[in-house]
Design an enzyme around this catalytic site. Sequence first.
Site, PDB file in Angstrom:
ATOM      1  N   ASP A  19     -12.158   1.983   3.585  1.00  0.00           N
ATOM      2  CA  ASP A  19     -12.766   2.652   4.748  1.00  0.00           C
ATOM      3  C   ASP A  19     -13.706   3.740   4.226  1.00  0.00           C
ATOM      4  O   ASP A  19     -13.400   4.934   4.304  1.00  0.00           O
ATOM      5  CB  ASP A  19     -11.663   3.273   5.621  1.00  0.00           C
ATOM      6  CG  ASP A  19     -10.693   2.223   6.120  1.00  0.00           C
ATOM      7  OD1 ASP A  19     -11.053   1.468   7.036  1.00  0.00           O
ATOM      8  OD2 ASP A  19      -9.584   2.141   5.550  1.00  0.00           O
ATOM      9  N   GLU A  71       0.884  -1.186   0.000  1.00  0.00           N
ATOM     10  CA  GLU A  71       0.000   0.000   0.000  1.00  0.00           C
ATOM     11  C   GLU A  71       0.913   1.225   0.000  1.00  0.00           C
ATOM     12  O   GLU A  71       0.990   1.952  -0.984  1.00  0.00           O
ATOM     13  CB  GLU A  71      -0.915  -0.017   1.230  1.00  0.00           C
ATOM     14  CG  GLU A  71      -1.830   1.209   1.326  1.00  0.00           C
ATOM     15  CD  GLU A  71      -2.693   1.226   2.602  1.00  0.00           C
ATOM     16  OE1 GLU A  71      -2.402   0.450   3.537  1.00  0.00           O
ATOM     17  OE2 GLU A  71      -3.644   2.041   2.649  1.00  0.00           O
TER      18      GLU A  71
HETATM   19  N1  ADE Z   1      -6.861  -0.303   8.558  1.00  0.00           N
HETATM   20  C1  ADE Z   1      -7.937   0.318   8.061  1.00  0.00           C
HETATM   21  N2  ADE Z   1      -7.666   0.812   6.848  1.00  0.00           N
HETATM   22  C2  ADE Z   1      -6.394   0.476   6.560  1.00  0.00           C
HETATM   23  C3  ADE Z   1      -5.545   0.684   5.446  1.00  0.00           C
HETATM   24  N3  ADE Z   1      -5.943   1.353   4.362  1.00  0.00           N
HETATM   25  N4  ADE Z   1      -4.293   0.219   5.521  1.00  0.00           N
HETATM   26  C4  ADE Z   1      -3.870  -0.438   6.600  1.00  0.00           C
HETATM   27  N5  ADE Z   1      -4.623  -0.658   7.669  1.00  0.00           N
HETATM   28  C5  ADE Z   1      -5.888  -0.207   7.653  1.00  0.00           C
HETATM   29 ZN    ZN Z   2      -7.409  -1.859   4.080  1.00  0.00          ZN
END
Ligand code: ADE
Ligand code: ZN
Length: 360
Positions: free
Chosen positions: A301, A222
């Site tokens: 999210d 990420e």
């Molecule tokens: N927890 C909630 N959203 C997240 C994300 N995008 N990356 C890592 N942990 C998370």
């Molecule tokens: Zn996530």
Amino acid sequence: MRFPRPLPSTGVPTVPSIPHVAPDRLPELLRRMPKAELHVHIEGTLEPELIFALARRNQVSLDYESVEELRAAYDFSDLQSFLDIYYAGASVLRQERDFEDMARAYLERAAADNVVHAEIFFDPQTHTARGVSMETVINGLHRACQRAREEQGVDASLILCFLRHLSEQEAFETLEQALPLRDKFIGVGLDSSEVGHPPEKFARVFARCRELGLHLVAHAGEEGPPEYVWTALDLLKVERVDHGVQSSRDPALMRRLARDRVPLTVCPLSNLKLRVFPDLAAHNIGDLLDAGLVATINSDDPAYFGGYMNDNFLQTFAATALTVRQAYQLAANSFEASFIGKSAKRNYRDMLDGAFASFV
Ligand code: ADE
Ligand code: ZN
């Protein structure tokens, strides 16, 4: 009489003829097509209104005076700046019915976006650290999943995530606490602050989960480097990679992901809000699909990043050169990547083909 032998399956689903869709009707097709959501943190679906309602219900004090003031704070510079506010928001969850109400609200919202199958992450350590029991968390979420099946026809299951900024020991303790409720979750994942917490920190926990027959996923690539995706695959033995967008920096990794059909659960609006890409037009989802990866679109999210599933699809397609064929591919990938049996996958594919065939 001899029958011709069927050709060996390549594992790559065939694509039906894709209808011609005028550009102005593509949004409608994106909204209407059935899809699976495979990367959503249930605590990340807590809308500010529900945070305030639960704070009142449980007499929890918040650092913000109003819904508007809280929403105005959703201006993130990176993953950590988001996580700080996300964990604070989750502090209003205390009782089983809070978890049920939160998941119910998400599942109703997902059904409105034609999400027919959802695999939902939850972060038990965020709650057990505040004295909320594992039973309270899992039973509340599980009840909402059962009701979604009955009331919306949405098939939903749960994936327990370990917080990677905490220790291996704490992850083992969390697993122990959850095992009496083993029939209420289908797998485990790894989330929270990525850089500095590489997958190998949890290799032994994941090995144990594998022995227990749990499905395995992990956030990797990420913000973290492609090496984290390699180690998630080789040391954790994950079946899917969450995000994984940094993989495009490593051609050998891209070939590996394509060859083994390891799905990536990509979250474009999350990547935009956490500044992984400067804008949606610069997002690499098209490159991932062009390289033959089983990439999917998800919301991560949604209460914090400004959009649920269809917002992610609509905004990404509006900003990039993604085609109708790629819309089909993304939906088909979401079913292929899901943790359901072959016949359920075939049923969803038939549903998807039907939606495209009837779209005139
Ligand atoms: N927890 C909630 N959203 C997240 C994300 N995008 N990356 C890592 N942990 C998370
Ligand atoms: Zn996530």
